[in-house]
Scaffold this motif. Structure first.
Motif, PDB file in Angstrom:
ATOM      1  N   MET A 199      37.686  47.521  52.206  1.00 60.24           N
ATOM      2  CA  MET A 199      38.590  46.744  51.597  1.00 60.24           C
ATOM      3  C   MET A 199      38.841  46.509  50.265  1.00 60.24           C
ATOM      4  SD  MET A 199      39.911  44.892  54.321  1.00 60.24           S
ATOM      5  CE  MET A 199      40.390  43.455  53.760  1.00 60.24           C
ATOM      6  N   THR A 200      39.747  46.140  49.601  1.00 60.62           N
ATOM      7  CA  THR A 200      39.844  45.976  48.260  1.00 60.62           C
ATOM      8  C   THR A 200      40.819  44.699  47.811  1.00 60.62           C
ATOM      9  OG1 THR A 200      42.331  46.999  48.392  1.00 60.62           O
ATOM     10  CG2 THR A 200      40.395  48.569  47.985  1.00 60.62           C
ATOM     11  N   ILE A 201      40.631  44.536  46.457  1.00 55.09           N
ATOM     12  CA  ILE A 201      41.237  43.362  45.983  1.00 55.09           C
ATOM     13  C   ILE A 201      41.943  43.509  44.681  1.00 55.09           C
ATOM     14  CG2 ILE A 201      39.300  42.978  44.346  1.00 55.09           C
ATOM     15  CD1 ILE A 201      39.740  39.947  44.680  1.00 55.09           C
ATOM     16  N   HIS A 202      43.075  42.932  44.224  1.00 51.39           N
ATOM     17  CA  HIS A 202      43.824  43.375  43.291  1.00 51.39           C
ATOM     18  C   HIS A 202      43.145  43.075  42.023  1.00 51.39           C
ATOM     19  CE1 HIS A 202      47.634  43.677  40.907  1.00 51.39           C
ATOM     20  NE2 HIS A 202      48.357  44.193  41.799  1.00 51.39           N
ATOM     21  N   ALA A 203      43.246  44.055  40.914  1.00 54.65           N
ATOM     22  CA  ALA A 203      42.650  43.962  39.759  1.00 54.65           C
ATOM     23  C   ALA A 203      42.813  42.728  39.219  1.00 54.65           C
ATOM     24  CB  ALA A 203      42.908  45.520  38.882  1.00 54.65           C
ATOM     25  N   GLN A 204      44.147  42.256  39.108  1.00 48.89           N
ATOM     26  CA  GLN A 204      44.522  41.076  38.449  1.00 48.89           C
ATOM     27  C   GLN A 204      43.557  39.821  38.897  1.00 48.89           C
ATOM     28  OE1 GLN A 204      46.749  41.363  35.331  1.00 48.89           O
ATOM     29  NE2 GLN A 204      45.624  39.462  35.131  1.00 48.89           N
ATOM     30  N   THR A 205      43.306  40.112  40.092  1.00 53.04           N
ATOM     31  CA  THR A 205      42.679  38.748  40.853  1.00 53.04           C
ATOM     32  C   THR A 205      41.347  38.633  39.856  1.00 53.04           C
ATOM     33  OG1 THR A 205      43.694  38.833  42.930  1.00 53.04           O
ATOM     34  CG2 THR A 205      41.413  37.725  42.787  1.00 53.04           C
ATOM     35  N   VAL A 206      40.577  39.700  39.791  1.00 55.32           N
ATOM     36  CA  VAL A 206      39.094  40.045  39.136  1.00 55.32           C
ATOM     37  C   VAL A 206      39.282  39.185  37.608  1.00 55.32           C
ATOM     38  CG1 VAL A 206      37.286  41.115  38.254  1.00 55.32           C
ATOM     39  CG2 VAL A 206      38.452  41.881  40.546  1.00 55.32           C
ATOM     40  N   ILE A 207      40.522  39.870  37.155  1.00 56.06           N
ATOM     41  CA  ILE A 207      40.802  39.425  35.652  1.00 56.06           C
ATOM     42  C   ILE A 207      41.068  37.998  35.500  1.00 56.06           C
ATOM     43  CG2 ILE A 207      42.108  39.839  33.577  1.00 56.06           C
ATOM     44  CD1 ILE A 207      39.907  41.919  34.127  1.00 56.06           C
ATOM     45  N   GLN A 208      41.802  37.361  36.602  1.00 50.51           N
ATOM     46  CA  GLN A 208      41.986  35.981  36.510  1.00 50.51           C
ATOM     47  C   GLN A 208      40.743  35.043  36.653  1.00 50.51           C
ATOM     48  OE1 GLN A 208      44.514  35.434  39.854  1.00 50.51           O
ATOM     49  NE2 GLN A 208      46.501  35.887  38.517  1.00 50.51           N
ATOM     50  N   TRP A 209      39.699  35.826  37.380  1.00 51.37           N
ATOM     51  CA  TRP A 209      38.688  34.793  37.558  1.00 51.37           C
ATOM     52  C   TRP A 209      37.848  34.912  36.300  1.00 51.37           C
ATOM     53  CZ3 TRP A 209      36.603  38.204  42.461  1.00 51.37           C
ATOM     54  CH2 TRP A 209      37.198  37.863  43.475  1.00 51.37           C
ATOM     55  N   LEU A 210      37.819  36.021  35.553  1.00 48.17           N
ATOM     56  CA  LEU A 210      36.995  36.254  34.066  1.00 48.17           C
ATOM     57  C   LEU A 210      37.778  35.189  33.012  1.00 48.17           C
ATOM     58  CD1 LEU A 210      35.350  37.667  32.099  1.00 48.17           C
ATOM     59  CD2 LEU A 210      37.139  39.493  32.060  1.00 48.17           C
ATOM     60  N   GLU A 211      38.930  35.423  33.320  1.00 44.04           N
ATOM     61  CA  GLU A 211      39.765  34.410  32.137  1.00 44.04           C
ATOM     62  C   GLU A 211      39.684  32.840  32.617  1.00 44.04           C
ATOM     63  OE1 GLU A 211      43.804  36.076  31.711  1.00 44.04           O
ATOM     64  OE2 GLU A 211      43.115  37.594  30.671  1.00 44.04           O
ATOM     65  N   GLN A 212      39.357  32.544  33.484  1.00 40.34           N
ATOM     66  CA  GLN A 212      39.012  31.301  33.959  1.00 40.34           C
ATOM     67  C   GLN A 212      37.700  30.821  33.366  1.00 40.34           C
ATOM     68  OE1 GLN A 212      39.081  31.098  38.089  1.00 40.34           O
ATOM     69  NE2 GLN A 212      41.321  31.124  38.335  1.00 40.34           N
ATOM     70  N   PHE A 213      36.770  31.928  33.224  1.00 44.43           N
ATOM     71  CA  PHE A 213      35.575  31.631  32.747  1.00 44.43           C
ATOM     72  C   PHE A 213      35.468  31.747  31.166  1.00 44.43           C
ATOM     73  CE2 PHE A 213      31.438  33.564  31.292  1.00 44.43           C
ATOM     74  CZ  PHE A 213      30.556  32.415  31.528  1.00 44.43           C
ATOM     75  N   ALA A 214      36.225  32.661  30.901  1.00 38.64           N
ATOM     76  CA  ALA A 214      36.334  32.886  29.255  1.00 38.64           C
ATOM     77  C   ALA A 214      37.855  33.303  28.887  1.00 38.64           C
ATOM     78  CB  ALA A 214      35.215  34.277  28.841  1.00 38.64           C
ATOM     79  N   PRO A 215      38.451  32.056  28.690  1.00 39.63           N
ATOM     80  CA  PRO A 215      39.952  32.314  28.518  1.00 39.63           C
ATOM     81  C   PRO A 215      40.259  32.873  27.181  1.00 39.63           C
ATOM     82  CG  PRO A 215      39.322  29.805  29.045  1.00 39.63           C
ATOM     83  CD  PRO A 215      38.183  30.667  28.901  1.00 39.63           C
TER      84      PRO A 215
END
Length: 371
Positions: free
Chosen positions: A1-17
């Motif tokens: 299974m995979t996830i869209h790369a942009q989703t991971v970056i959204q998580w990161l940017e929620q933590f460190a905008p």
């Protein structure tokens, strides 16, 4: 299974905008594309040829680094030179590189907080503020039987935080009037008839960045079809965000003992120390990376010592003359961000039940050796 790369970056940017980054910092996507599905993410301090080979061997499709590999403008990408060859390897294997630099430094719970935690500092504050988050006020009118639920939902979403207090609100009682029209399905009242209802006005403050989350939480907890609420921007500044942290040791110690503590806590082979080794140390400033510009901030805040990297000779002389001790564990002490960010992203994976593996780089990217 995979996830869209942009989703991971959204998580990161929620933590460190990205908005927290120092002006001109080279953050964000640097190499490759996020428009793809991924199964593995490699977290690293630096992007070096060795780290790239690690990503290839472990099957990572995305590298998240603290130090941007493309910091100074590139005049060419020559594959017969080391930098160009490294970029070519990344592109050939479709590995994207994303940099979270000063936004990760500034973020609450980010790199400088991890440093303060490693040094076991208490009563921690920002050393050099760069941002004050805007505050807003929400006013919402709620029937008595849903007051507690709405107040709880607002507090859980992040509203009403004042200092170390949470769920702070103010309530007043009054009478709400309304007339349900055609096509409505009112929680209270009848279509075509004016209704009077005892309601509570709830007031609370929140950081502007949380507005969408807080409004959604409020609407979900509120029983009405059409919710009456107001949002105002406040003049007073919100919580400070910035570079570095300053706090207190649990127990005073001399500079020599403190330097040993830094060496062990940050897992570095040595520290450079400025100041008499018997100097008592209680109030500690810490700033990841190059902190030469922040000696005056540490002095102004009354620090006994500043822990930072890349200290210049003349900066050390000036600090010594001013009575400020320095402990320099090197720039590479920022390597603690690997485990820190790995933990943050793994928590997001668990929260969202996502199918993606977060991997901590095992490559030592420190260019210095001690002889």
């Amino acid at each position: 299974m995979t996830i869209h790369a942009q989703t991971v970056i959204q998580w990161l940017e929620q933590f460190a905008p990205k908005s927290l980054a120092v002006e001109g910092d080279k953050i964000g996507l640097q190499i490759g594309s996020l428009q793809k599905e991924i199964s593995k993410v490699l977290v690293t301090l630096d992007v070096t040829p060795e780290v790239v080979e690690e990503a290839i061997s472990k099957g990572a499709e995305l590298i998240i680094a603290h130090h941007p590999p493309v910091y100074r403008p590139l005049t060419h990408v020559r594959t017969d030179l080391p930098k160009g060859e490294m970029i070519a390897r990344l592109l050939k294997h479709d590995i994207a590189v994303y940099a979270a630099h000063t936004n990760l430094d500034v973020a609450e719970g980010g790199l400088n907080d991890w440093l303060a935690q490693r040094l076991e500092l208490a009563d921690v504050e920002v050393l050099a503020p760069t941002h004050h988050e805007s505050l807003k006020k929400l006013i919402v009118f709620v029937p008595h039987d849903h007051e507690a639920a709405v107040r709880q939902a607002l507090g859980n979403a992040g509203a009403g935080h004042i200092g170390n207090y949470s769920h702070c609100t103010f309530r007043t009682e009054g009478i709400g009037t309304f007339k349900p029209g055609e096509g409505t399905n009112p929680y209270i009242g009848t279509q075509g008839e004016i209704e009077q209802v005892k309601e509570v006005k709830i007031e609370t403050v929140f950081p502007a960045s949380l507005e969408k989350k807080i409004v959604q939480a409020m609407l979900k907890a509120h029983p009405y079809e059409e919710v009456a609420y107001d949002i105002y921007e406040l003049a007073q500044p919100g919580k400070a965000r910035g570079l570095g942290r300053i706090g207190y040791l649990k127990q005073e110690m001399n500079l020599k003992a403190f330097a040993e503590k830094v060496k062990k806590a940050l897992d570095v082979p040595f520290c450079r120390v400025v100041g008499p080794l018997d100097t008592p140390i209680k109030k500690v400033a810490v700033l990841g990376g190059d902190g030469n510009k922040y000696v005056q901030h540490a002095l102004f805040k009354g620090a006994d010592v500043l822990v930072t990297g890349d200290v210049y000779f003349h900066t050390a002389q000036d600090a010594l003359l001013s009575g400020l001790s320095l402990v320099d564990p090197g720039h590479h002490a920022e390597k603690i961000m690997i485990k820190g960010l790995e933990h943050v992203l793994r928590e997001k994976v668990r929260e969202h039940k996502a199918e993606v593996q977060i991997i901590a780089s095992e490559v030592n990217t420190d260019p210095f050796q001690l002889i």
